[in-house]
Scaffold this motif. Sequence first.
Motif, PDB file in Angstrom:
ATOM      1  N   CYS A 145      53.778 -16.031  40.593  1.00 57.90           N
ATOM      2  CA  CYS A 145      53.088 -17.304  40.221  1.00 57.90           C
ATOM      3  C   CYS A 145      52.967 -17.489  38.650  1.00 57.90           C
ATOM      4  N   TYR A 146      54.149 -17.063  38.045  1.00 53.13           N
ATOM      5  CA  TYR A 146      53.994 -17.115  36.664  1.00 53.13           C
ATOM      6  C   TYR A 146      54.002 -18.491  36.030  1.00 53.13           C
ATOM      7  N   GLY A 147      53.661 -18.561  34.632  1.00 56.39           N
ATOM      8  CA  GLY A 147      53.707 -19.736  33.990  1.00 56.39           C
ATOM      9  C   GLY A 147      54.999 -20.227  33.538  1.00 56.39           C
ATOM     10  N   ILE A 148      55.037 -21.352  32.745  1.00 61.83           N
ATOM     11  CA  ILE A 148      56.241 -21.753  31.853  1.00 61.83           C
ATOM     12  C   ILE A 148      56.645 -21.083  30.923  1.00 61.83           C
ATOM     13  N   GLU A 149      57.857 -21.231  30.325  1.00 61.18           N
ATOM     14  CA  GLU A 149      58.041 -20.584  29.008  1.00 61.18           C
ATOM     15  C   GLU A 149      57.263 -21.072  27.941  1.00 61.18           C
ATOM     16  N   TYR A 150      56.594 -20.225  26.998  1.00 62.37           N
ATOM     17  CA  TYR A 150      55.559 -20.659  26.062  1.00 62.37           C
ATOM     18  C   TYR A 150      55.416 -19.318  25.005  1.00 62.37           C
ATOM     19  N   ASP A 151      55.756 -19.493  23.872  1.00 66.59           N
ATOM     20  CA  ASP A 151      55.548 -18.267  22.889  1.00 66.59           C
ATOM     21  C   ASP A 151      54.609 -18.749  22.021  1.00 66.59           C
ATOM     22  N   GLY A 152      53.635 -19.693  22.072  1.00 67.30           N
ATOM     23  CA  GLY A 152      52.290 -19.745  21.414  1.00 67.30           C
ATOM     24  C   GLY A 152      51.348 -18.516  21.522  1.00 67.30           C
ATOM     25  N   ILE A 153      50.178 -18.979  21.111  1.00 66.97           N
ATOM     26  CA  ILE A 153      49.222 -18.049  21.112  1.00 66.97           C
ATOM     27  C   ILE A 153      48.688 -17.656  22.573  1.00 66.97           C
TER      28      ILE A 153
END
Length: 262
Positions: A145-153
Amino acid sequence: MLPTIVVLGREISLYGLMGVIGIFFGVLAAIYRRKIYHINKEDVIFSSCYAGIGLLLGAKLLFIITIIPDFIKNRDLLIANPKLLLHILFGGLVFYGGLIGAFLGFYIYSRQYKINFITLLDLIAPSIPLIHGFGRIGCFTAGCCYGIEYDGIFHVIFEKSQAAPNGVALLPVQLISSGINFLGCIALFIYARKKRKSGRVIGIYLIFYSIARFMIEFFRGDVARGIFYGVSTSQWISLLLIPIGFWFYTKKFSTVEEETMN
């Protein structure tokens, strides 16, 4: 993240452990609140057993339904590799299927033992997001159930997950969902400190969670949950449950209790 831990030489799945912890505290909370609704402690426990069976069956059934298109698309591969087929069939659960199955379990128990079904739902309503909150922590440990790609905080990177893409910065949507559920649990506990009109507590839960889930789905990165016309299975179900929640909240149910308290 940390899919398993070792206790006394035995490897234990944190996904399953979080689910067990959630159910334990959820049932405990319902037992604590039961006097408001004049329901016996034994009925809380045994109706929860019925609901638990319905939860597992419903969550698995809806998971299978959501991946039918993938089955059809890859049928030759699955026929040639039965172990892969079994791994897929036993590898997933869908919350909404579990919720519907649990409601069915409570309904069967209430009919069998002459308990007011709506009252039982109102009693258990604050426990649902409590259980779900722990369950989402389990999802995070397993990487599902992982999230979208995101390299923020506060992004997360899985290294040894069998579900999430490894080495990719992702939004920790499981923990966001968990936090929303815990906040919903607290709000429902505060609202339901005194007896409300029958159907209102479960109605508020359905409205709150359906709206939240519809929004959260936009930040999910896993595609193995069923997408139809650009909208996920859970979003379609959320759209159906919102008016049902309003129906529970506004309808005048009978307040006659059919079971007395110990």
